[in-house]
Design a protein around this motif. Structure first.
Motif, PDB file in Angstrom:
ATOM      1  N   PRO A  72       0.797  -1.238   0.000  1.00 45.27           N
ATOM      2  CA  PRO A  72       0.000   0.000   0.000  1.00 45.27           C
ATOM      3  C   PRO A  72       0.826   1.283   0.000  1.00 45.27           C
ATOM      4  N   LEU A  73       2.150   1.202   0.248  1.00 43.82           N
ATOM      5  CA  LEU A  73       2.971   2.409   0.334  1.00 43.82           C
ATOM      6  C   LEU A  73       3.206   2.994  -1.055  1.00 43.82           C
ATOM      7  N   GLU A  74       3.133   4.305  -1.150  1.00 42.10           N
ATOM      8  CA  GLU A  74       3.461   4.998  -2.395  1.00 42.10           C
ATOM      9  C   GLU A  74       4.482   6.091  -2.095  1.00 42.10           C
ATOM     10  N   LEU A  75       5.610   6.053  -2.807  1.00 39.67           N
ATOM     11  CA  LEU A  75       6.632   7.065  -2.615  1.00 39.67           C
ATOM     12  C   LEU A  75       6.153   8.385  -3.215  1.00 39.67           C
ATOM     13  N   ALA A  76       6.032   9.420  -2.386  1.00 39.88           N
ATOM     14  CA  ALA A  76       5.536  10.714  -2.850  1.00 39.88           C
ATOM     15  C   ALA A  76       6.682  11.618  -3.272  1.00 39.88           C
ATOM     16  N   GLN A  77       7.709  11.693  -2.441  1.00 41.38           N
ATOM     17  CA  GLN A  77       8.847  12.545  -2.789  1.00 41.38           C
ATOM     18  C   GLN A  77      10.058  12.182  -1.934  1.00 41.38           C
ATOM     19  N   LEU A  78      11.232  12.593  -2.435  1.00 40.52           N
ATOM     20  CA  LEU A  78      12.469  12.478  -1.678  1.00 40.52           C
ATOM     21  C   LEU A  78      13.128  13.850  -1.728  1.00 40.52           C
ATOM     22  N   ASP A  79      13.132  14.518  -0.607  1.00 39.52           N
ATOM     23  CA  ASP A  79      13.589  15.906  -0.585  1.00 39.52           C
ATOM     24  C   ASP A  79      14.448  16.146   0.653  1.00 39.52           C
ATOM     25  N   ASP A  80      15.680  16.594   0.417  1.00 40.27           N
ATOM     26  CA  ASP A  80      16.584  16.952   1.507  1.00 40.27           C
ATOM     27  C   ASP A  80      16.747  15.802   2.502  1.00 40.27           C
ATOM     28  N   LEU A 130      12.422   8.610   7.179  1.00 43.85           N
ATOM     29  CA  LEU A 130      11.185   8.245   6.478  1.00 43.85           C
ATOM     30  C   LEU A 130      10.009   8.944   7.142  1.00 43.85           C
ATOM     31  N   VAL A 131       9.073   9.398   6.332  1.00 41.33           N
ATOM     32  CA  VAL A 131       7.843  10.007   6.832  1.00 41.33           C
ATOM     33  C   VAL A 131       6.671   9.321   6.153  1.00 41.33           C
ATOM     34  N   PHE A 132       5.684   8.899   6.963  1.00 41.53           N
ATOM     35  CA  PHE A 132       4.479   8.253   6.442  1.00 41.53           C
ATOM     36  C   PHE A 132       3.295   9.168   6.721  1.00 41.53           C
ATOM     37  N   THR A 133       2.546   9.510   5.699  1.00 39.73           N
ATOM     38  CA  THR A 133       1.476  10.491   5.875  1.00 39.73           C
ATOM     39  C   THR A 133       0.233  10.084   5.100  1.00 39.73           C
ATOM     40  N   VAL A 134      -0.904  10.503   5.606  1.00 33.94           N
ATOM     41  CA  VAL A 134      -2.195  10.209   4.981  1.00 33.94           C
ATOM     42  C   VAL A 134      -2.659  11.453   4.240  1.00 33.94           C
ATOM     43  N   PRO A 135      -2.819  11.386   2.919  1.00 34.90           N
ATOM     44  CA  PRO A 135      -3.274  12.576   2.193  1.00 34.90           C
ATOM     45  C   PRO A 135      -4.750  12.841   2.453  1.00 34.90           C
ATOM     46  N   SER A 136      -5.120  14.087   2.579  1.00 34.03           N
ATOM     47  CA  SER A 136      -6.527  14.436   2.771  1.00 34.03           C
ATOM     48  C   SER A 136      -7.219  14.690   1.449  1.00 34.03           C
ATOM     49  N   VAL A 137      -6.447  14.681   0.344  1.00 32.41           N
ATOM     50  CA  VAL A 137      -7.020  14.804  -0.995  1.00 32.41           C
ATOM     51  C   VAL A 137      -6.738  13.527  -1.741  1.00 32.41           C
ATOM     52  N   ALA A 138      -7.176  13.460  -2.999  1.00 32.69           N
ATOM     53  CA  ALA A 138      -6.997  12.237  -3.781  1.00 32.69           C
ATOM     54  C   ALA A 138      -5.522  11.892  -3.877  1.00 32.69           C
ATOM     55  N   ARG A 139      -5.243  10.636  -3.749  1.00 32.07           N
ATOM     56  CA  ARG A 139      -3.854  10.179  -3.777  1.00 32.07           C
ATOM     57  C   ARG A 139      -3.270  10.350  -5.169  1.00 32.07           C
TER      58      ARG A 139
END
Length: 451
Positions: free
Chosen positions: A28-36, A74-83
């Motif tokens: 279920p994990l989706e990589l959103a970004q890698l920043d700094d 690592l940061v795991f977050t739940v988006p409040s808008v469409a994934r």
């Protein structure tokens, strides 16, 4: 780091953590970004994010470093808008909600859509329980906390529990309501212990707004489960969250349940659902029959059949409803009117079971067990009050529940005279009016003997 590289890391994790863990937690994990140096993953729920971080975070970080990614956290977050779609995963994650237990994560059992307040038939035996349940379901300031409903099998405890949950969710869908049995609570507790997920277990159960536990007597004798139930109970009470509990007997009468739990259960409103009377049973049958007629308008039921059922099947509403369903099924299949004769034929096994005769010996054993005295004392010559009173209770129940004559009952109590039995019966009749504990003991024993 690209999604292709993350795909390679996932393939390695699949081999390392196993198929089930991969499917439940990594896929279920989706990589959103890698920043700094911070890799942000989108997760469906906060619970999954917390779980993955605790159990697989180190593995994920190590394999990402091995793949050449410059990542330190690592940061795991739940988006409040469409994934975002996978090909958009390199874009920044926006509007991220804080990690929390979502409603879909809650461990409750499904609610039965049939069990609502509209379908609950109210009568004198359940009037107080219905009113208290309504008050709790209406929300507002928490007053009855906990609300404890108790009574025998088939008297409506579970129906009211489901009705409360339906009403609360209808009034405020944002509230997190969990309904489950004590057995399910125990199973989840044991599972959390085995899989070393106690923090997740505690977080889940202590983050709800309304906790509903059915058949709490099943935690009796389970020391570890009682310990966790007690702490969960306290945590929710301290947060002013509503708790609703049901059991088969009053809290003070539960055996092998810790005194501190009994005390907590008694600290709110304790309500008894009394055995149904004839009028309530008839009302239930009439309500059910009206609903069956809406589905099968051609079905006919002769006058007097419902009254016959309400009179003959007196111990269990579930059995009563099952008997009516059987009659309507029979009538719809054969296309005939339900007459009194056909009802007697179709329900012969249920009617025989309802006619089960209680014996004096059964009564003596049950009363001796309830008051913790020996059977030999029940029929022996001892006259101290701790033995004489249970003996009088057994005589009273023998007179009420059997067809034995007073002399016959006396003979079964060590050859006592019928006047002794008569005195014992009268004494209990007098005491039960003023002694509420004795009245409860009598009701409990009657239910157990008639079950």
């Amino acid at each position: 780091m690209t999604n292709e590289t993350w795909g390679q890391v996932r393939d390695i994790l699949k081999q390392e953590v196993g198929q089930n863990n991969y499917r439940n937690w990594i896929e279920p994990l989706e990589l959103a970004q890698l920043d700094d140096g911070v890799a942000t993953f989108l997760v469906p729920t906060g619970f999954i994010g917390n779980w993955v971080e605790r159990n697989f975070g180190d593995k994920i970080l190590r394999h990402m470093l091995d793949a050449g990614a410059r990542v330190s956290r690592l940061v795991f977050t739940v988006p409040s808008v469409a994934r975002p779609k996978p090909d958009e995963a390199q874009g920044p994650a926006t509007n991220a909600a804080p990690v929390r237990v979502e409603k879909d994560d809650l461990p409750g059992a499904p609610l039965d859509p049939r069990f609502t307040f509209d379908s609950f038939v109210v009568g004198k035996p359940n009037q107080l329980a219905h009113a208290a349940s309504r008050r709790v379901a209406e929300g507002g300031p928490v007053t009855f906390n906990p609300l404890f409903l108790y009574g025998g099998v088939g008297l409506g405890k579970t129906h009211l529990m489901h009705a409360i949950a339906h009403e609360i969710q209808a009034r405020d869908p944002s509230l997190r309501v969990v309904y489950l049995s004590a057995e399910q609570f125990m199973y989840r507790f044991v599972q959390a212990l085995r899989e070393k997920q106690m923090m997740d277990f505690k977080h889940m159960f202590r983050s709800v707004d309304v906790l509903m536990v059915d058949d709490v007597q099943f935690i009796a004798g389970k020391d570890s489960t009682q310990e966790e139930f007690f702490h969960t109970f306290n945590a929710l009470i301290d947060q002013n969250k509503q708790i609703i509990i049901s059991g088969d007997r009053a809290p003070g009468e539960m055996k092998d349940v810790e005194d501190r739990i009994k005390s907590r259960l008694q600290s709110g409103l304790v309500v008894d659902l009394h055995p149904t009377d004839y009028e309530l049973r008839l009302g239930i049958l009439q309500t059910k029959a009206a609903r069956y007629r809406e589905q099968y308008p051609d079905l006919q039921i002769a006058e007097g059949v419902l009254e016959f059922l309400a009179h003959r099947i007196s111990t269990n509403v579930r059995v009563l409803e099952g008997a009516l369903m059987r009659l309507f099924a029979f009538a719809s299949l054969v296309g005939q009117e339900i007459t009194l004769e056909k009802a007697q034929d179709a329900l012969s096994d249920i009617l025989r079971a309802s006619d089960r005769k209680v014996t004096v010996e059964e009564i003596q054993r049950k009363v001796a067990e309830h008051f913790n005295i020996r059977m030999s004392d029940m029929i022996g010559p001892k006259r101290q009050r701790s033995i004489a009173r249970p003996r009088q209770v057994a005589m009273y129940l023998s007179k009420s529940l059997t067809t034995r004559s007073l002399p016959d009952i006396g003979r079964r109590f060590g050859g006592r005279d019928h006047t002794t039995v008569m005195h014992g019966v009268r004494r209990i009749e007098e005491l039960k009016v003023s002694d509420t504990q004795l009245a409860e003991d009598l009701e409990l024993l009657r239910r157990a003997l008639e079950a």
